[in-house]
Scaffold this motif. Sequence first.
Motif, mmCIF file in Angstrom:
data_model
loop_
_atom_site.group_PDB
_atom_site.id
_atom_site.type_symbol
_atom_site.label_atom_id
_atom_site.label_comp_id
_atom_site.label_asym_id
_atom_site.label_seq_id
_atom_site.Cartn_x
_atom_site.Cartn_y
_atom_site.Cartn_z
ATOM 1 N N LEU A 335 0.803 -1.217 0.000
ATOM 2 C CA LEU A 335 0.000 0.000 0.000
ATOM 3 C C LEU A 335 0.839 1.272 0.000
ATOM 4 C CD1 LEU A 335 -2.724 -1.134 2.561
ATOM 5 C CD2 LEU A 335 -3.035 -0.774 0.102
ATOM 6 N N GLN A 336 2.121 1.152 -0.272
ATOM 7 C CA GLN A 336 2.961 2.342 -0.306
ATOM 8 C C GLN A 336 2.509 3.279 -1.421
ATOM 9 O OE1 GLN A 336 7.284 1.728 0.981
ATOM 10 N NE2 GLN A 336 6.748 -0.241 0.068
ATOM 11 N N GLU A 337 2.593 4.560 -1.159
ATOM 12 C CA GLU A 337 2.115 5.577 -2.097
ATOM 13 C C GLU A 337 2.868 5.513 -3.426
ATOM 14 O OE1 GLU A 337 -0.383 8.952 -3.004
ATOM 15 O OE2 GLU A 337 -0.409 7.570 -1.297
ATOM 16 N N GLU A 338 4.188 5.325 -3.362
ATOM 17 C CA GLU A 338 5.010 5.274 -4.572
ATOM 18 C C GLU A 338 4.965 3.874 -5.161
ATOM 19 O OE1 GLU A 338 6.151 6.132 -1.622
ATOM 20 O OE2 GLU A 338 6.470 8.303 -1.721
ATOM 21 N N ALA A 339 4.475 3.762 -6.387
ATOM 22 C CA ALA A 339 4.286 2.454 -7.012
ATOM 23 C C ALA A 339 5.590 1.681 -7.151
ATOM 24 C CB ALA A 339 3.641 2.625 -8.389
ATOM 25 N N GLU A 340 6.678 2.387 -7.445
ATOM 26 C CA GLU A 340 7.941 1.683 -7.732
ATOM 27 C C GLU A 340 8.511 0.960 -6.525
ATOM 28 O OE1 GLU A 340 8.816 6.096 -7.057
ATOM 29 O OE2 GLU A 340 7.376 4.866 -8.193
ATOM 30 N N VAL A 341 8.156 1.348 -5.318
ATOM 31 C CA VAL A 341 8.716 0.679 -4.147
ATOM 32 C C VAL A 341 7.802 -0.415 -3.601
ATOM 33 C CG1 VAL A 341 10.120 2.651 -3.484
ATOM 34 C CG2 VAL A 341 7.815 2.430 -2.540
ATOM 35 N N ARG A 342 6.670 -0.621 -4.229
ATOM 36 C CA ARG A 342 5.840 -1.769 -3.844
ATOM 37 C C ARG A 342 6.513 -3.048 -4.309
ATOM 38 N NH1 ARG A 342 0.784 1.072 -6.657
ATOM 39 N NH2 ARG A 342 0.677 2.885 -5.268
ATOM 40 N N PRO A 343 6.322 -4.147 -3.588
ATOM 41 C CA PRO A 343 6.983 -5.406 -3.984
ATOM 42 C C PRO A 343 6.373 -5.984 -5.249
ATOM 43 C CG PRO A 343 5.473 -5.774 -2.169
ATOM 44 C CD PRO A 343 5.534 -4.282 -2.354
ATOM 45 N N LEU A 344 7.115 -6.871 -5.889
ATOM 46 C CA LEU A 344 6.578 -7.657 -6.999
ATOM 47 C C LEU A 344 5.698 -8.766 -6.436
ATOM 48 C CD1 LEU A 344 9.834 -7.991 -9.128
ATOM 49 C CD2 LEU A 344 7.863 -6.518 -9.629
ATOM 50 N N ILE A 345 4.754 -9.217 -7.227
ATOM 51 C CA ILE A 345 3.810 -10.210 -6.720
ATOM 52 C C ILE A 345 4.502 -11.525 -6.377
ATOM 53 C CG2 ILE A 345 3.171 -11.066 -9.012
ATOM 54 C CD1 ILE A 345 0.877 -10.633 -5.886
ATOM 55 N N ARG A 346 5.570 -11.872 -7.090
ATOM 56 C CA ARG A 346 6.272 -13.129 -6.767
ATOM 57 C C ARG A 346 6.862 -13.068 -5.353
ATOM 58 N NH1 ARG A 346 10.418 -10.704 -10.262
ATOM 59 N NH2 ARG A 346 9.167 -11.320 -12.057
ATOM 60 N N ASP A 347 7.300 -11.877 -4.937
ATOM 61 C CA ASP A 347 7.846 -11.719 -3.589
ATOM 62 C C ASP A 347 6.733 -11.765 -2.544
ATOM 63 O OD1 ASP A 347 10.478 -11.434 -4.541
ATOM 64 O OD2 ASP A 347 10.132 -9.320 -4.974
ATOM 65 N N VAL A 348 5.573 -11.240 -2.904
ATOM 66 C CA VAL A 348 4.425 -11.319 -2.001
ATOM 67 C C VAL A 348 4.038 -12.774 -1.775
ATOM 68 C CG1 VAL A 348 1.988 -10.739 -1.727
ATOM 69 C CG2 VAL A 348 3.570 -9.041 -2.655
ATOM 70 N N VAL A 349 3.985 -13.558 -2.852
ATOM 71 C CA VAL A 349 3.651 -14.986 -2.735
ATOM 72 C C VAL A 349 4.647 -15.689 -1.829
ATOM 73 C CG1 VAL A 349 3.501 -17.173 -3.997
ATOM 74 C CG2 VAL A 349 2.463 -15.120 -4.954
ATOM 75 N N SER A 350 5.927 -15.393 -2.027
ATOM 76 C CA SER A 350 6.965 -16.030 -1.224
ATOM 77 C C SER A 350 6.823 -15.701 0.255
ATOM 78 C CB SER A 350 8.346 -15.587 -1.730
ATOM 79 O OG SER A 350 9.376 -16.140 -0.946
ATOM 80 N N ALA A 351 6.572 -14.433 0.560
ATOM 81 C CA ALA A 351 6.483 -14.016 1.958
ATOM 82 C C ALA A 351 5.210 -14.514 2.631
ATOM 83 C CB ALA A 351 6.563 -12.495 2.060
ATOM 84 N N LEU A 352 4.134 -14.664 1.848
ATOM 85 C CA LEU A 352 2.865 -15.128 2.416
ATOM 86 C C LEU A 352 2.782 -16.645 2.544
ATOM 87 C CD1 LEU A 352 0.175 -12.940 0.572
ATOM 88 C CD2 LEU A 352 0.637 -12.931 3.025
ATOM 89 N N SER A 353 3.632 -17.358 1.813
ATOM 90 C CA SER A 353 3.453 -18.805 1.629
ATOM 91 C C SER A 353 3.371 -19.589 2.933
ATOM 92 C CB SER A 353 4.573 -19.366 0.754
ATOM 93 O OG SER A 353 5.831 -19.134 1.361
ATOM 94 N N CYS A 354 4.110 -19.158 3.939
ATOM 95 C CA CYS A 354 4.106 -19.920 5.190
ATOM 96 C C CYS A 354 2.999 -19.479 6.138
ATOM 97 C CB CYS A 354 5.447 -19.787 5.895
ATOM 98 S SG CYS A 354 5.878 -18.088 6.293
ATOM 99 N N LEU A 355 2.319 -18.376 5.838
ATOM 100 C CA LEU A 355 1.323 -17.865 6.769
ATOM 101 C C LEU A 355 0.015 -18.639 6.721
ATOM 102 C CD1 LEU A 355 1.755 -13.983 6.496
ATOM 103 C CD2 LEU A 355 2.892 -15.603 8.017
ATOM 104 N N GLY A 356 -0.225 -19.375 5.633
ATOM 105 C CA GLY A 356 -1.460 -20.129 5.519
ATOM 106 C C GLY A 356 -1.366 -21.540 6.055
ATOM 107 N N ASN A 357 -0.218 -21.898 6.617
ATOM 108 C CA ASN A 357 -0.030 -23.246 7.152
ATOM 109 C C ASN A 357 -0.525 -23.317 8.593
ATOM 110 O OD1 ASN A 357 1.240 -24.011 4.749
ATOM 111 N ND2 ASN A 357 3.260 -23.391 5.504
ATOM 112 N N ASP A 358 -1.574 -24.074 8.813
ATOM 113 C CA ASP A 358 -2.148 -24.222 10.154
ATOM 114 C C ASP A 358 -1.351 -25.269 10.918
ATOM 115 O OD1 ASP A 358 -3.629 -24.656 12.403
ATOM 116 O OD2 ASP A 358 -5.548 -24.822 11.368
ATOM 117 N N PRO A 359 -0.666 -24.901 12.007
ATOM 118 C CA PRO A 359 0.124 -25.879 12.772
ATOM 119 C C PRO A 359 -0.735 -27.036 13.273
ATOM 120 C CG PRO A 359 0.650 -23.648 13.460
ATOM 121 C CD PRO A 359 -0.533 -23.543 12.551
ATOM 122 N N ASP A 360 -1.982 -26.779 13.644
ATOM 123 C CA ASP A 360 -2.853 -27.852 14.118
ATOM 124 C C ASP A 360 -3.099 -28.882 13.034
ATOM 125 O OD1 ASP A 360 -3.059 -26.713 16.596
ATOM 126 O OD2 ASP A 360 -4.878 -25.591 16.119
#
Length: 413
Positions: A335-360
């Motif tokens: 959500l950064q105001e300057e478009a050029e400093v927003r991450p690429l979507i591949r980096d977003v996928v990488s950073a989010l990938s472990c957050l959907g893993n339910d330990p239970d």
Amino acid sequence: MGCLSCFTSSEKKAAKRQTNSCRNDQPCNKTPPTIEVFLPQQHPPETIPKPSTSETGNNNIAAETFTFRQLATATRNFRQECLIGEGGFGRVYKGKLEKTGQDVAVKQLDRNGLQGNREFLVEVLMLSLLHHPNLVNLIGYCSDGDQRLLVYEYMPLGSLEDHLLDISPGQKPLDWYARMKIAVDAAKGLEYLHDKANPPVIYRDLKSSNILLDEELKAKLSDFGLAKLGPVGDKTHVSSRVMGTYGYCAPEYQRTGQLTVKSDIYSFGVVLLELITGRRAIDTTRPNKEQNLVTWAQPMFKDPSRFPELADPLLGGDFPLKGLQQAVAISAMCLQEEAEVRPLIRDVVSALSCLGNDPDANTASSGSASMESDGESYDDELGREERQRAVAEAMEWGSNSRRNKAQTHSAVL
């Protein structure tokens, strides 16, 4: 992963979001179509590229053509009880194909809508050329006289909006891990459009109502009527009349009409913030200072100690603190105001990938993963390495913006 107890109220809304994407194209069965029909202002007709993907291997339209009579039969003559959604470009009905018995969502275009007819063309072309598990599947279409209809796979749980923002009394809210898995699925669909399609496709209408869910809560992007081919060659952007949904549009696109893939990244940041907070992008029922979700959240982005204030009260505090911190940090970067400093979507996928893993869920399936005392991580070495890598990447993005460097670093540690 949280289960939803039933789908009675949601089924009535199930393709309400599928309605927002009514479009069709002239009959084309075996020859690859050109894209000039919907991008006349972006490229001269003789130079318009054809989207291709490394995963499909060809550009042939796979969508089936239907007669109006076939679709009338499938929907029992478009009876009211089969109506499952309405939108700006027509109505959506649940139907069953006579030949195969397959449940489908049939979108009937409003015949008086000229813009809808143009979007109908875009939808057929885009979804006929682009195929991915996280994009809704177009089964076919009808261009019979003045009738324009689209036939999609039926998504029984409706839209993300139905389960996040339009919760019925007694409906179980999505738990944290379900939300993060949906975020990952949506990001993967966007990654396909940005990185695998050639030229890239700018989705332009990413929002919670356009993210549809199957019976296992797998998320798929729908409604491609506003999609545009991205810049090619030495061009940095494509110009377009500003369209989309207020609250999700990137600020630079609203100001200038110039589209890039980073415009989609901003919209994704809004959706991720909705998943975290359970709040709408724009909600006029709230106090003035809270009506715009991004404006309300931005002061809290600067203070990691306030991140828990962003968590949806319906979660009841049942979320991993570090997972929340990282999700908020990712959303803030998108959500950064300057478009050029927003991450690429591949980096977003990488950073989010472990957050959907339910330990239970991991513990139940393998019996080998044990949660630590704070419930925020578990003793799976690969999972831990994945998390560390994702956090490191999130920290690296933060360093790209001086203004956000200090707050982002604190957020992901």
